[in-house]
Enzyme design. Sequence first.
Site, PDB file in Angstrom:
ATOM      1  N   GLU A  48       1.570   0.283  -5.115  1.00 46.64           N
ATOM      2  CA  GLU A  48       1.017   1.745  -5.505  1.00 46.64           C
ATOM      3  C   GLU A  48       2.265   2.518  -5.461  1.00 46.64           C
ATOM      4  O   GLU A  48       3.018   2.963  -4.543  1.00 46.64           O
ATOM      5  CB  GLU A  48       0.092   2.146  -4.724  1.00 46.64           C
ATOM      6  CG  GLU A  48      -1.173   1.731  -4.646  1.00 46.64           C
ATOM      7  CD  GLU A  48      -2.278   2.117  -3.748  1.00 46.64           C
ATOM      8  OE1 GLU A  48      -3.370   2.540  -3.999  1.00 46.64           O
ATOM      9  OE2 GLU A  48      -1.944   2.253  -2.352  1.00 46.64           O
ATOM     10  N   ASP A  54       0.878  -1.291  -0.030  1.00 47.62           N
ATOM     11  CA  ASP A  54      -0.081  -0.097   0.121  1.00 47.62           C
ATOM     12  C   ASP A  54       1.021   1.305  -0.162  1.00 47.62           C
ATOM     13  O   ASP A  54       2.105   1.327   0.810  1.00 47.62           O
ATOM     14  CB  ASP A  54      -0.643  -0.044   1.277  1.00 47.62           C
ATOM     15  CG  ASP A  54      -1.873   1.058   1.278  1.00 47.62           C
ATOM     16  OD1 ASP A  54      -2.425   1.355   0.325  1.00 47.62           O
ATOM     17  OD2 ASP A  54      -1.806   2.096   2.341  1.00 47.62           O
TER      18      ASP A  54
END
Length: 517
Positions: A306, A269
């Site tokens: 990400e 993340d």
Amino acid sequence: GIETNLVTDPYSLSLSINSKFSQVVDLSDADLKPESWDSLEKPALAAPEDIVLYELHIRDFSIHDQTVQDGEGGTYKAFSTRDSLGMQHLSALAQAGLTHIHLPPAFDIASINEDKSTWRVLNEAKLASFPPDSEEQSLAVSAVRDTDGFNWGYDPLHFTTPEGSYATDPNGTTRILEFREMVQSLNQSGLRVVMDVVYNHTNASGQSENSVLDRIVPGYYHRLNADGAVETSTCCQNTATEHAMMRKLMVDSVVTWAKDYKVDGFRFDLMGHHMLDDMQAVRAALNALTFEEDGVDGKSIYIYGEGWDFGEVANSGRGKNATQLNIAGTGIGVFNDRLRDAVRGGNPFSDPRDQGFATGLVFTNNSNEKRDANTQQTLLEDYTDWIRLGLAGNLASYELIRADGNTVPGNEIMYGGAPVGYTADPQENIVYVSAHDNQTLFDAIQAKAPAEATITDRVRMNNLALSIVLLSQGVPFFHAGDDILRSKSFNPNSYNSGDWYNKLDWTYESNNWGVGL
């Protein structure tokens, strides 16, 4: 002043209910292993580019599946019911070429009360009686927010213990055994398992009850601004993995999940909030794991995340960070928002009616779009080339002949002032058009398609978008339910919207469209 803190262990491997106490366990104990765990065979995987990902929330998977065992809906255990409708669906996808199930956060999280007796449950029959454009469903969901059993879980409390709310018994080692059973069942169904990990922030800092790291070594594990306050650009309390012991905690945690839980991949993340050196340290630690010494082949474990560049780390403000433009040559995957926007149209922050390649731009404009030189230019000079480059691995060096006849490499084609092409190897290209964030693909199509488009047209748009993902060089990524026209009734951020808006129906009788504004 002097503070005296009683704190759980950041390295906890087991916890009491609601993480009040760390528990000492031996993960190699036979009682914590499913039968034949040590001899578990992994589904074949020749190369990272052969991976196909399917992002599936643990609770969503089975909470509405009436074919799982009583008391096991929404838990790790549901994956062990091999003849359930959900597992039959996953097995069919595996036979069609799916390779990996990507599980959103399954480590210990702060946002769900693990005492299930406290959970407030909605009367779904009553909600179903309201019209599709009613606000009553949303009001009912909001009334139980934070007191039900649902959350995406991007708020870490302990990084290396399975989340207790997904276990049939949240107190103690049941969660360890059942997590392993889940991995084993999916592997035996032909699917490897990815964990969504969130080392970029914690739920709390300072003297908060949910602050672990900061109550042990104040001011060290978190990234501070010039005034000494904790940075919160990730929306939570940002960690500082550029600090040696925070990096070590992250690396050690990943290795534990890989060795002791046989996890096959990790999705990071907000990976751009880690330094590139941090991610390369994770990669090196995994590469060092061997089947002979550790029971797993670490080199076959895939890493992606990400690669967004924002906050205090933007433009390598705290050191070279793990963003899209810095990732080339590492073999680490990053999400390709260029292809996503070109296929869908617009971006997550623009008018949701903005059309793209798969949603009718120019050819079947909706009432919000004009068929003029600007839309023609957007389709021909931007979207088409973003897609063509994405199909070719999004390689920085790949050359395209553009609409004006000039031949240019991928890193000279622009996307909002940044290069479109940035990879050195297709395995660094995570190709997607939908994920847990923002509207589902079908919901986006519902807004973008012209009003007169038939359901057949809309299904074709859906399939065209998915076909681009599947046929691109790189690693295709699908949001669970993309293949069955999944809807969240246009909910753009369903992290805390309960089972009602996040429903998956493996009977295929409904796709959850029109269940309340």
